[in-house]
Motif scaffolding. Sequence first.
Motif, PDB file in Angstrom:
ATOM      1  N   VAL A 216      10.219 -45.697 -33.197  1.00  0.00           N
ATOM      2  CA  VAL A 216      10.326 -44.714 -34.281  1.00  0.00           C
ATOM      3  C   VAL A 216      10.057 -45.329 -35.651  1.00  0.00           C
ATOM      4  CG1 VAL A 216      11.914 -43.275 -32.946  1.00  0.00           C
ATOM      5  CG2 VAL A 216      12.859 -44.968 -34.526  1.00  0.00           C
ATOM      6  N   GLY A 217       9.561 -44.458 -36.538  1.00  0.00           N
ATOM      7  CA  GLY A 217       9.260 -44.897 -37.907  1.00  0.00           C
ATOM      8  C   GLY A 217       9.513 -43.774 -38.886  1.00  0.00           C
ATOM      9  N   LYS A 218       9.144 -44.001 -40.128  1.00  0.00           N
ATOM     10  CA  LYS A 218       9.344 -42.955 -41.152  1.00  0.00           C
ATOM     11  C   LYS A 218       7.996 -42.362 -41.569  1.00  0.00           C
ATOM     12  CE  LYS A 218       8.961 -45.230 -45.604  1.00  0.00           C
ATOM     13  NZ  LYS A 218       8.022 -44.280 -46.205  1.00  0.00           N
TER      14      LYS A 218
ATOM     15  N   ILE B  88      16.114 -44.124 -44.217  1.00  0.00           N
ATOM     16  CA  ILE B  88      17.113 -44.208 -43.133  1.00  0.00           C
ATOM     17  C   ILE B  88      17.297 -42.865 -42.444  1.00  0.00           C
ATOM     18  CG2 ILE B  88      19.205 -43.796 -44.539  1.00  0.00           C
ATOM     19  CD1 ILE B  88      20.290 -46.320 -42.807  1.00  0.00           C
ATOM     20  N   ASP B  89      17.173 -41.770 -43.213  1.00  0.00           N
ATOM     21  CA  ASP B  89      17.356 -40.439 -42.620  1.00  0.00           C
ATOM     22  C   ASP B  89      16.292 -40.171 -41.561  1.00  0.00           C
ATOM     23  OD1 ASP B  89      19.451 -40.064 -44.367  1.00  0.00           O
ATOM     24  OD2 ASP B  89      18.143 -39.227 -45.917  1.00  0.00           O
ATOM     25  N   ASP B  90      15.050 -40.582 -41.846  1.00  0.00           N
ATOM     26  CA  ASP B  90      13.979 -40.386 -40.864  1.00  0.00           C
ATOM     27  C   ASP B  90      14.313 -41.124 -39.563  1.00  0.00           C
ATOM     28  OD1 ASP B  90      12.474 -38.778 -42.464  1.00  0.00           O
ATOM     29  OD2 ASP B  90      10.641 -39.987 -42.374  1.00  0.00           O
ATOM     30  N   TYR B  91      14.739 -42.382 -39.683  1.00  0.00           N
ATOM     31  CA  TYR B  91      15.048 -43.171 -38.478  1.00  0.00           C
ATOM     32  C   TYR B  91      16.202 -42.540 -37.703  1.00  0.00           C
ATOM     33  CZ  TYR B  91      11.844 -46.806 -39.969  1.00  0.00           C
ATOM     34  OH  TYR B  91      10.703 -47.483 -40.306  1.00  0.00           O
ATOM     35  N   LEU B  92      17.262 -42.156 -38.440  1.00  0.00           N
ATOM     36  CA  LEU B  92      18.442 -41.621 -37.753  1.00  0.00           C
ATOM     37  C   LEU B  92      18.136 -40.263 -37.121  1.00  0.00           C
ATOM     38  CD1 LEU B  92      21.191 -42.688 -40.323  1.00  0.00           C
ATOM     39  CD2 LEU B  92      20.655 -43.762 -38.127  1.00  0.00           C
ATOM     40  N   ASN B  93      17.345 -39.450 -37.814  1.00  0.00           N
ATOM     41  CA  ASN B  93      16.958 -38.153 -37.234  1.00  0.00           C
ATOM     42  C   ASN B  93      16.206 -38.344 -35.931  1.00  0.00           C
ATOM     43  OD1 ASN B  93      18.097 -36.706 -39.277  1.00  0.00           O
ATOM     44  ND2 ASN B  93      16.209 -36.525 -40.484  1.00  0.00           N
ATOM     45  N   MET B  94      15.364 -39.362 -35.923  1.00  0.00           N
ATOM     46  CA  MET B  94      14.572 -39.612 -34.715  1.00  0.00           C
ATOM     47  C   MET B  94      15.456 -40.093 -33.560  1.00  0.00           C
ATOM     48  SD  MET B  94      11.559 -38.856 -35.492  1.00  0.00           S
ATOM     49  CE  MET B  94      10.561 -39.685 -34.337  1.00  0.00           C
ATOM     50  N   VAL B  95      16.413 -40.940 -33.877  1.00  0.00           N
ATOM     51  CA  VAL B  95      17.322 -41.443 -32.829  1.00  0.00           C
ATOM     52  C   VAL B  95      18.075 -40.266 -32.207  1.00  0.00           C
ATOM     53  CG1 VAL B  95      19.408 -42.820 -32.435  1.00  0.00           C
ATOM     54  CG2 VAL B  95      17.558 -43.734 -33.869  1.00  0.00           C
ATOM     55  N   GLU B  96      18.538 -39.371 -33.064  1.00  0.00           N
ATOM     56  CA  GLU B  96      19.280 -38.210 -32.586  1.00  0.00           C
ATOM     57  C   GLU B  96      18.361 -37.267 -31.801  1.00  0.00           C
ATOM     58  OE1 GLU B  96      21.195 -36.116 -35.773  1.00  0.00           O
ATOM     59  OE2 GLU B  96      22.863 -35.547 -34.455  1.00  0.00           O
ATOM     60  N   TYR B  97      17.173 -37.066 -32.316  1.00  0.00           N
ATOM     61  CA  TYR B  97      16.232 -36.119 -31.707  1.00  0.00           C
ATOM     62  C   TYR B  97      15.803 -36.564 -30.305  1.00  0.00           C
ATOM     63  CZ  TYR B  97      12.496 -32.608 -31.759  1.00  0.00           C
ATOM     64  OH  TYR B  97      11.679 -31.544 -31.478  1.00  0.00           O
ATOM     65  N   PHE B  98      15.740 -37.873 -30.109  1.00  0.00           N
ATOM     66  CA  PHE B  98      15.303 -38.390 -28.799  1.00  0.00           C
ATOM     67  C   PHE B  98      16.487 -38.920 -27.977  1.00  0.00           C
ATOM     68  CE2 PHE B  98      11.279 -38.322 -31.070  1.00  0.00           C
ATOM     69  CZ  PHE B  98      10.453 -37.754 -30.103  1.00  0.00           C
TER      70      PHE B  98
ATOM     71  N   THR C  23       6.927 -40.406 -35.868  1.00  0.00           N
ATOM     72  CA  THR C  23       7.593 -40.057 -37.130  1.00  0.00           C
ATOM     73  C   THR C  23       8.100 -38.614 -37.002  1.00  0.00           C
ATOM     74  OG1 THR C  23       5.445 -39.381 -38.043  1.00  0.00           O
ATOM     75  CG2 THR C  23       6.188 -41.608 -38.545  1.00  0.00           C
ATOM     76  N   PRO C  24       9.074 -38.215 -37.835  1.00  0.00           N
ATOM     77  CA  PRO C  24       9.609 -36.848 -37.692  1.00  0.00           C
ATOM     78  C   PRO C  24       8.515 -35.787 -37.724  1.00  0.00           C
ATOM     79  CG  PRO C  24      11.041 -38.127 -39.109  1.00  0.00           C
ATOM     80  CD  PRO C  24       9.846 -38.993 -38.818  1.00  0.00           C
ATOM     81  N   HIS C  25       7.625 -35.868 -38.701  1.00  0.00           N
ATOM     82  CA  HIS C  25       6.545 -34.885 -38.797  1.00  0.00           C
ATOM     83  C   HIS C  25       5.223 -35.542 -38.434  1.00  0.00           C
ATOM     84  CE1 HIS C  25       9.438 -32.292 -40.650  1.00  0.00           C
ATOM     85  NE2 HIS C  25       9.775 -33.286 -41.462  1.00  0.00           N
TER      86      HIS C  25
END
Length: 348
Positions: A144-146, A156-166, A91-93
């Motif tokens: 990935v998850g939220k 959706i922002d959590d998922y998309l942030n993770m896709v971008e981050y990785f 998850t992001p955090h």
Amino acid sequence: MYNIFKKLLFKLEAETAHNIAIFFMKFLSEFPKLNLHSIDHFVLNKKLQQNINGIKFINPVGMSAGFDKNAEVVKALASFGFGFTEVGTITPHGQSGNSKPRMFRHIDERSLQNSLGFNNRGSRVIKKNLQNVYPFSTPIGINVGKNANVPGEFAIDDYLNMVEYFANLGDYISMNISSPNTKNLRDLQNSDFVSELFARAKELTKKPMFLKISPDLSPDEAIKISLKAIESGASGIIATNTTNDYNVVSNAMHLGGISGIALKEKSFTLFKEVAKEIYGKGTLISVGGIDSGEEAYKRIKHGASLVQLYTAFIYKGYHVARDINLELLDLLEKDGYENISEAVGKDL
Ligand SMILES: Cc1cc2nc3c(=O)[nH]c(=O)nc-3n(C[C@H](O)[C@H](O)[C@H](O)COP(=O)(O)O)c2cc1C
């Protein structure tokens, strides 16, 4: 040997045993002797190799998400013979997950029940862990998850942030919207969410992306969101996560999800239905109760290009991936196939 470890580990509470196992695996990973090619657990045979969605898989048996939540033991898992590892859910955090105890064994049914709730150290720490090993000799999936405190409308922002981050790490992304342990997460298993998720995610990564689905969906629902996912940019489907059908074991608690042998039939039944529609349109990965070469081969013949397991690793031990791969080689030989890919979908 594993039976001795198992006796000791099974005396401990399940999550404590898991943490100890991770500790030792991390420790072992630092030994150069555990090099992928230096021990006999990794079955190297051309018959098991496949190229799937542009990724080279040396064998089709992967460790599914949840075992290596923080990407700490990828090296050890490869040494134990797994052809790929899916790390996370990330998850992001970082978050601690649900209250303890939250992991239980159903020994007679060779099953587990957990309500962990995406306990993980968060994307920043896990990215560093991955940077230490990637690129790696076997493919790494990023599941990935939220975060639990993020409401559905911002999920959706959590998922998309993770896709971008990785974006520059790992070989594929797995979108987990099917865990029973994060409140309302499974509500995201609807066509609108899935189509927006993959349509937007494919703008952020070139990596293959998979949707991981729940075994508790009806076949119609599962087929509908699987088709939507593929149409919107997913490369395939991972079926399935754990079940919250508590009738599958005799002493279930009313919490979390059940995995292992008790999930086997349910997971396979849904997989089969999904495979009938998705085979030929996207890649299929089967997971849920797989503990033998025979079971893995059954899933492969019903359309799975790859299989994953978690619970069988706990009950059968660190030989399980090797044993399944060796058994698969025998089964391929018997059927006269030169490569595992020739068996994929043969019983559909
Ligand atoms: C303790 C435990 C934790 C899990 N955590 C995750 C997770 O974080 N993300 C995920 O997608 N699946 C998770 N899973 C589900 C597994 O990846 C797998 O889909 C499921 O256990 C069925 O496979 P099995 O019967 O071989 O265990 C977890 C399973 C277990 C037993």
